[in-house]
Enzyme design. Sequence first.
Site, PDB file in Angstrom:
ATOM      1  N   ASP A  20       0.826  -1.210   0.000  1.00 39.02           N
ATOM      2  CA  ASP A  20       0.000   0.000   0.000  1.00 39.02           C
ATOM      3  C   ASP A  20       0.861   1.261   0.000  1.00 39.02           C
ATOM      4  O   ASP A  20       1.962   1.266   0.540  1.00 39.02           O
ATOM      5  CB  ASP A  20      -0.921  -0.010   1.226  1.00 39.02           C
ATOM      6  CG  ASP A  20      -2.098   0.935   1.063  1.00 39.02           C
ATOM      7  OD1 ASP A  20      -2.416   1.304  -0.084  1.00 39.02           O
ATOM      8  OD2 ASP A  20      -2.704   1.302   2.083  1.00 39.02           O
ATOM      9  N   ASN A  68     -10.803  -2.721  -5.385  1.00 37.06           N
ATOM     10  CA  ASN A  68     -10.069  -1.690  -6.149  1.00 37.06           C
ATOM     11  C   ASN A  68     -10.731  -1.378  -7.491  1.00 37.06           C
ATOM     12  O   ASN A  68     -10.428  -0.350  -8.108  1.00 37.06           O
ATOM     13  CB  ASN A  68      -8.606  -2.090  -6.357  1.00 37.06           C
ATOM     14  CG  ASN A  68      -7.757  -2.020  -5.098  1.00 37.06           C
ATOM     15  OD1 ASN A  68      -6.822  -2.783  -4.920  1.00 37.06           O
ATOM     16  ND2 ASN A  68      -8.070  -1.093  -4.189  1.00 37.06           N
TER      17      ASN A  68
HETATM   18  C1  IPE Z   1      -5.199  -2.730  -0.073  1.00 39.95           C
HETATM   19  O1  IPE Z   1      -4.955  -1.383  -0.285  1.00 39.95           O
HETATM   20  C2  IPE Z   1      -5.227  -3.469  -1.373  1.00 39.95           C
HETATM   21  C3  IPE Z   1      -3.943  -3.633  -2.041  1.00 39.95           C
HETATM   22  C4  IPE Z   1      -2.777  -3.253  -1.577  1.00 39.95           C
HETATM   23  C5  IPE Z   1      -4.002  -4.279  -3.312  1.00 39.95           C
HETATM   24  P1  IPE Z   1      -6.165  -0.340  -0.421  1.00 39.95           P
HETATM   25  O2  IPE Z   1      -5.538   0.975  -0.613  1.00 39.95           O
HETATM   26  O3  IPE Z   1      -7.121  -0.806  -1.447  1.00 39.95           O
HETATM   27  O4  IPE Z   1      -6.845  -0.486   1.006  1.00 39.95           O
HETATM   28  P2  IPE Z   1      -7.803   0.508   1.793  1.00 39.95           P
HETATM   29  O5  IPE Z   1      -8.817   1.026   0.811  1.00 39.95           O
HETATM   30  O6  IPE Z   1      -6.942   1.621   2.317  1.00 39.95           O
HETATM   31  O7  IPE Z   1      -8.392  -0.309   2.889  1.00 39.95           O
HETATM   32  C1  IPE Z   2      -1.735   0.162  -3.305  1.00 43.06           C
HETATM   33  O1  IPE Z   2      -1.459   1.522  -3.375  1.00 43.06           O
HETATM   34  C2  IPE Z   2      -1.878  -0.462  -4.670  1.00 43.06           C
HETATM   35  C3  IPE Z   2      -3.258  -0.754  -5.042  1.00 43.06           C
HETATM   36  C4  IPE Z   2      -4.272  -0.748  -4.242  1.00 43.06           C
HETATM   37  C5  IPE Z   2      -3.511  -1.054  -6.442  1.00 43.06           C
HETATM   38  P1  IPE Z   2      -2.634   2.581  -3.359  1.00 43.06           P
HETATM   39  O2  IPE Z   2      -3.010   2.914  -4.757  1.00 43.06           O
HETATM   40  O3  IPE Z   2      -3.750   2.138  -2.487  1.00 43.06           O
HETATM   41  O4  IPE Z   2      -1.893   3.812  -2.708  1.00 43.06           O
HETATM   42  P2  IPE Z   2      -2.489   4.826  -1.640  1.00 43.06           P
HETATM   43  O5  IPE Z   2      -2.931   4.028  -0.456  1.00 43.06           O
HETATM   44  O6  IPE Z   2      -3.631   5.546  -2.294  1.00 43.06           O
HETATM   45  O7  IPE Z   2      -1.331   5.714  -1.337  1.00 43.06           O
HETATM   46 MG    MG Z   3      -4.150   2.391  -0.492  1.00 47.40          MG
END
Ligand code: IPE
Ligand code: IPE
Ligand code: MG
Length: 254
Positions: A20, A68
Amino acid sequence: MPNPPSADGNIPIHVAFIMDGNGRWAQKQGLPRVAGHEVGVQCIQRVLETLGALGVKFVTLYAFSTENWGRPQDEVDGIMDVFSEAVANQTQALHEKNVRIVHVGRTENLHPDLNNAVAEAQRLTSNNTGITLNVAFDYGGRAEILEAVRRIIEDGVNVDTIDEELFSQYLFTAHCPDPDLIIRTGGEHRISNFLLWQSAYSEMYHTSTLWPDLQPDEIIQALQSFGSRRRRYGALNPEDQFPDGADEAKPIQE
Ligand code: IPE
Ligand code: IPE
Ligand code: MG
């Protein structure tokens, strides 16, 4: 599959990552979010090298969750493109390092390029005997559990034979032990629908480091933290039963 005891009791056999923080990393540099995903996938090789050198056998990367899909369409499309290229470009190098690549997640909704790249990566590396790299694209723990239930019913499994071992065999992770350690980057303290069944007794390590900034020294720190923990699985270890050097044989004083 239940966890076999680790060889020396200290190194996790299976490490899973909630990768993340890509979006925030990009925003901090004044770049579009998808640039963070691009840099994020480039970190994977160094993470694998670090874990391989430490003796870890299974690595799972949570790359795209079932939730996502709810992101803006241009980000979803960008992520699918970045992943398709990354899988296509990195597979040969991983194959040469004897890495076995396994997709954990649904395939139906993935963009065709990504689906094809993952299928080819799995085919090419299926007989490799080094690290198993599970890539979780369109993965959700709840969806996985529901799908397992459906397939158990479809298979007409006798209810008396349904136990944890059998249920585990219906999950995407049937080929590997449960994760010993789950590392979440990006500062959040939640599971976000990741490996809900398999994480029952996983150790957790959270860091505010954003995924693209994760360096080997912090991975080593996470493994050191893991190595210093005592896992009890709800039971008691001998040292918990007789603390402070108390003598096991000593009768209780009235
Ligand atoms: C978790 O990250 C999913 C992945 C890393 C693929 P998210 O960014 O989707 O999680 P939330 O929304 O903060 O819970
Ligand atoms: C995790 O990074 C990757 C995916 C969920 C695809 P994020 O895209 O959630 O990054 P933040 O949490 O918005 O910084
Ligand atoms: Mg995230």
